[in-house]
Design a protein around this motif. Structure first.
Motif, PDB file in Angstrom:
ATOM      1  N   SER A  13       0.834  -1.205   0.000  1.00  0.00           N
ATOM      2  CA  SER A  13       0.000   0.000   0.000  1.00  0.00           C
ATOM      3  C   SER A  13       0.871   1.258   0.000  1.00  0.00           C
ATOM      4  N   PRO A  14       0.248   2.418  -0.240  1.00  0.00           N
ATOM      5  CA  PRO A  14       1.017   3.679  -0.208  1.00  0.00           C
ATOM      6  C   PRO A  14       1.595   3.991   1.175  1.00  0.00           C
ATOM      7  N   GLU A  15       1.120   3.296   2.215  1.00  0.00           N
ATOM      8  CA  GLU A  15       1.641   3.527   3.564  1.00  0.00           C
ATOM      9  C   GLU A  15       2.863   2.648   3.870  1.00  0.00           C
ATOM     10  N   HIS A  16       3.493   2.096   2.808  1.00  0.00           N
ATOM     11  CA  HIS A  16       4.667   1.233   2.940  1.00  0.00           C
ATOM     12  C   HIS A  16       5.749   1.864   3.832  1.00  0.00           C
ATOM     13  N   GLU A  17       6.123   3.094   3.519  1.00  0.00           N
ATOM     14  CA  GLU A  17       7.229   3.751   4.247  1.00  0.00           C
ATOM     15  C   GLU A  17       6.893   3.982   5.723  1.00  0.00           C
ATOM     16  N   VAL A  18       5.687   4.485   5.967  1.00  0.00           N
ATOM     17  CA  VAL A  18       5.327   4.795   7.349  1.00  0.00           C
ATOM     18  C   VAL A  18       5.261   3.506   8.170  1.00  0.00           C
ATOM     19  N   SER A  19       4.905   2.411   7.500  1.00  0.00           N
ATOM     20  CA  SER A  19       4.867   1.117   8.179  1.00  0.00           C
ATOM     21  C   SER A  19       6.268   0.683   8.617  1.00  0.00           C
ATOM     22  N   ILE A  20       7.281   1.003   7.830  1.00  0.00           N
ATOM     23  CA  ILE A  20       8.664   0.667   8.218  1.00  0.00           C
ATOM     24  C   ILE A  20       9.039   1.419   9.493  1.00  0.00           C
ATOM     25  N   VAL A  21       8.674   2.700   9.544  1.00  0.00           N
ATOM     26  CA  VAL A  21       8.959   3.516  10.732  1.00  0.00           C
ATOM     27  C   VAL A  21       8.244   2.930  11.953  1.00  0.00           C
ATOM     28  N   THR A  22       6.983   2.589  11.754  1.00  0.00           N
ATOM     29  CA  THR A  22       6.199   1.988  12.832  1.00  0.00           C
ATOM     30  C   THR A  22       6.865   0.720  13.352  1.00  0.00           C
ATOM     31  N   LEU A  86       3.576 -16.104  16.907  1.00  0.00           N
ATOM     32  CA  LEU A  86       2.440 -15.216  16.637  1.00  0.00           C
ATOM     33  C   LEU A  86       2.913 -14.101  15.739  1.00  0.00           C
ATOM     34  N   PHE A  87       1.955 -13.351  15.179  1.00  0.00           N
ATOM     35  CA  PHE A  87       2.305 -12.251  14.290  1.00  0.00           C
ATOM     36  C   PHE A  87       1.844 -10.921  14.886  1.00  0.00           C
ATOM     37  N   PHE A  88       2.713  -9.909  14.782  1.00  0.00           N
ATOM     38  CA  PHE A  88       2.338  -8.541  15.116  1.00  0.00           C
ATOM     39  C   PHE A  88       2.187  -7.809  13.790  1.00  0.00           C
ATOM     40  N   ASN A  89       0.979  -7.347  13.531  1.00  0.00           N
ATOM     41  CA  ASN A  89       0.694  -6.758  12.230  1.00  0.00           C
ATOM     42  C   ASN A  89       0.873  -5.241  12.251  1.00  0.00           C
ATOM     43  N   ALA A  90       1.907  -4.766  11.572  1.00  0.00           N
ATOM     44  CA  ALA A  90       2.148  -3.322  11.470  1.00  0.00           C
ATOM     45  C   ALA A  90       1.945  -2.840  10.036  1.00  0.00           C
ATOM     46  N   LEU A  91       1.099  -3.547   9.300  1.00  0.00           N
ATOM     47  CA  LEU A  91       0.832  -3.175   7.896  1.00  0.00           C
ATOM     48  C   LEU A  91      -0.380  -2.253   7.835  1.00  0.00           C
ATOM     49  N   HIS A  92      -0.225  -1.118   7.159  1.00  0.00           N
ATOM     50  CA  HIS A  92      -1.361  -0.212   6.986  1.00  0.00           C
ATOM     51  C   HIS A  92      -2.007  -0.416   5.614  1.00  0.00           C
ATOM     52  N   GLY A  93      -3.300  -0.168   5.555  1.00  0.00           N
ATOM     53  CA  GLY A  93      -3.981  -0.059   4.261  1.00  0.00           C
ATOM     54  C   GLY A  93      -4.175  -1.387   3.550  1.00  0.00           C
ATOM     55  N   ALA A  94      -4.253  -1.311   2.211  1.00  0.00           N
ATOM     56  CA  ALA A  94      -4.604  -2.477   1.396  1.00  0.00           C
ATOM     57  C   ALA A  94      -3.654  -3.634   1.659  1.00  0.00           C
ATOM     58  N   ALA A 122     -14.547  -5.096   6.775  1.00  0.00           N
ATOM     59  CA  ALA A 122     -15.658  -4.154   6.871  1.00  0.00           C
ATOM     60  C   ALA A 122     -15.175  -2.772   7.305  1.00  0.00           C
ATOM     61  N   GLY A 123     -14.168  -2.742   8.191  1.00  0.00           N
ATOM     62  CA  GLY A 123     -13.651  -1.462   8.678  1.00  0.00           C
ATOM     63  C   GLY A 123     -12.915  -0.696   7.612  1.00  0.00           C
ATOM     64  N   MET A 124     -12.426  -1.413   6.621  1.00  0.00           N
ATOM     65  CA  MET A 124     -11.708  -0.751   5.525  1.00  0.00           C
ATOM     66  C   MET A 124     -12.689  -0.102   4.557  1.00  0.00           C
ATOM     67  N   ASP A 125     -13.932  -0.594   4.537  1.00  0.00           N
ATOM     68  CA  ASP A 125     -14.918  -0.106   3.577  1.00  0.00           C
ATOM     69  C   ASP A 125     -15.827   0.914   4.270  1.00  0.00           C
ATOM     70  N   LYS A 126     -15.641   2.176   3.915  1.00  0.00           N
ATOM     71  CA  LYS A 126     -16.363   3.248   4.610  1.00  0.00           C
ATOM     72  C   LYS A 126     -17.880   3.136   4.418  1.00  0.00           C
ATOM     73  N   ASN A 175     -12.711   2.232  -0.150  1.00  0.00           N
ATOM     74  CA  ASN A 175     -11.674   1.395   0.445  1.00  0.00           C
ATOM     75  C   ASN A 175     -10.272   1.977   0.352  1.00  0.00           C
ATOM     76  N   LEU A 176     -10.079   3.148   0.917  1.00  0.00           N
ATOM     77  CA  LEU A 176      -8.729   3.713   0.948  1.00  0.00           C
ATOM     78  C   LEU A 176      -8.498   4.363   2.290  1.00  0.00           C
ATOM     79  N   GLY A 177      -7.364   5.021   2.421  1.00  0.00           N
ATOM     80  CA  GLY A 177      -7.036   5.708   3.662  1.00  0.00           C
ATOM     81  C   GLY A 177      -6.006   6.773   3.372  1.00  0.00           C
ATOM     82  N   SER A 178      -5.504   7.424   4.441  1.00  0.00           N
ATOM     83  CA  SER A 178      -4.492   8.468   4.279  1.00  0.00           C
ATOM     84  C   SER A 178      -4.972   9.600   3.377  1.00  0.00           C
ATOM     85  N   SER A 179      -6.271   9.764   3.263  1.00  0.00           N
ATOM     86  CA  SER A 179      -6.904  10.815   2.457  1.00  0.00           C
ATOM     87  C   SER A 179      -6.661  10.669   0.959  1.00  0.00           C
TER      88      SER A 179
END
Ligand code: ADP
Ligand code: MG
Ligand code: MG
Ligand code: K
Length: 345
Positions: A13-22, A86-94, A122-126, A175-179
């Motif tokens: 997703s376009p939030e790839h970079e911010v996910s690395i920081v997270t 277990l998995f810790f999910n730090a992936l944003h968006g699609a 469902a939460g991804m779909d406004k 179904n998007l985010g980050s405006s």
């Protein structure tokens, strides 16, 4: 025996970079007495980088070669990698926030942080989110939902329906985010073109009444009886809270707690808990509200199951202000993941 935590980050997703920081922040703050971190970076080509230093490899934009095994998105040479506990999910968006990875992790029979597949999708779909909330009598901004097929078939009828909402309007892909793809439409004659643009992002689009608002957010943590933070406020500098503002040259400020009357804060916290439950929330969510300036009315805007999550992002800051510091937040999310897995396994 420590639990190994597969830390998923990056993504397509376009939030790839911010996910690395997270993910770097998460790796740094995870309780080392209970957990060992196994960074698993999903590169922009979808391949999982699990060897060497996945943080550095993704940050450098590496596109790892996929293993020859056709069923697995793993990088070549990593076929012998063991599954983490277990998995810790730090992936944003699609891909990460919309049920896709949750379905995959279910098939791997491993616990993962956050809500389950249904809630995430469902939460991804406004549009779906609004329907769930409306069915519980929760306040949402008046809107019209359109599919691309219907828009192509009967544009005039669609435009007439939207006209009833007045002006200005907000047009947004469901179904998007980050405006991304969100547009403010001030003149009726601009609506058709805005819809055409929105349909390049998604086959489902929302047209909402555009309100003059303050933006209030609440952090929710837990399961059936979640902890709800004090509300915070994003004080938006531009015409609305845009992608540029969020990530590039942020001129907006945040204020925690929000400067609103106590009764209003209580109302917002109650609504946040109800919205979380109506959306089958689990783990965490940032529930976002609009407070209409003129009327003082409160509307639920959306919920984000994987909100900005660096140690200085709104969600962790709101939780910290409510007594849950970042490291404890991470432990709580993992314990919630283990509890949910135990219930469903
Ligand atoms: P995203 O998931 O991309 O954050 P939002 O629905 O939150 O999508 O919209 C992004 C921003 O657009 C909001 O934070 C707000 O600034 C503005 N916005 C969206 N809908 C409206 C609306 N109906 N009225 C006023 N502003 C809106
Ligand atoms: Mg969002
Ligand atoms: Mg938003
Ligand atoms: K959302």
């Amino acid at each position: 025996e420590k639990l190994s935590v597969g830390l998923l980050f990056g993504g397509e997703s376009p939030e790839h970079e911010v996910s690395i920081v997270t993910a770097r922040a998460i790796a740094e703050h995870l309780d080392a007495s209970r957990f060992t971190v196994r960074p698993m970076g999903i590169a922009r080509n979808g391949v999982w980088a699990v060897t060497g230093d996945p943080f550095a490899r993704l940050a450098a934009g590496e596109l790892p070669e996929r293993s020859a095994h056709p069923f697995l998105p793993l990088e070549k040479g990593a076929e012998a990698t063991a599954l983490p506990d277990l998995f810790f999910n730090a992936l944003h968006g699609a891909g990460g926030e919309d049920g896709q990875i949750q379905g995959y992790l279910e098939l791997l029979h491993r616990p993962y942080t956050g809500a389950g597949l249904l809630a995430m999708a469902a939460g991804m779909d406004k549009w779906i989110t609004k329907r769930l909330w409306e069915s519980e009598g929760l306040p949402v901004v008046p809107y019209v939902g359109l599919t691309e097929e219907r828009w192509r078939r009967e544009q005039a009828v669609c435009l007439a329906e939207c006209a009833k909402l007045g002006l200005p309007l907000f047009v947004k892909p469901a179904n998007l985010g980050s405006s991304i793809g969100v547009e403010k439409v001030k003149r009726a004659e601009d609506l058709a073109a805005a819809l055409d643009r929105a349909f390049t992002f998604d086959r489902r689009v929302l047209v909402e009444q555009g309100l003059d608002v303050r933006e209030i957010e609440v952090a929710v943590l837990g399961g059936d009886e979640p902890q709800v933070s004090k509300p915070g406020e994003v004080i938006v500098a531009d015409e609305f809270y845009t992608f540029e503002d969020k990530y590039l040259h942020g001129k907006s400020r945040t204020e925690i707690p929000a400067d609103i009357p106590e009764e209003l804060a209580d109302l917002v916290r109650k609504l946040a808990a109800k919205a979380f439950a109506a959306s089958d929330g689990y783990g965490m969510a940032r529930v976002d509200f609009f407070l209409e300036r003129l009327s003082g009315r409160v509307f639920l805007n959306e919920l984000n199951f994987i909100p900005g999550f660096t140690s200085i992002s709104m969600y962790p800051k709101m939780m910290a202000a409510s007594g849950v510091p970042y490291a404890e937040l991470l432990t709580r999310l993992i314990d919630l993941a283990l509890a949910r897995h135990a219930q469903t396994a």
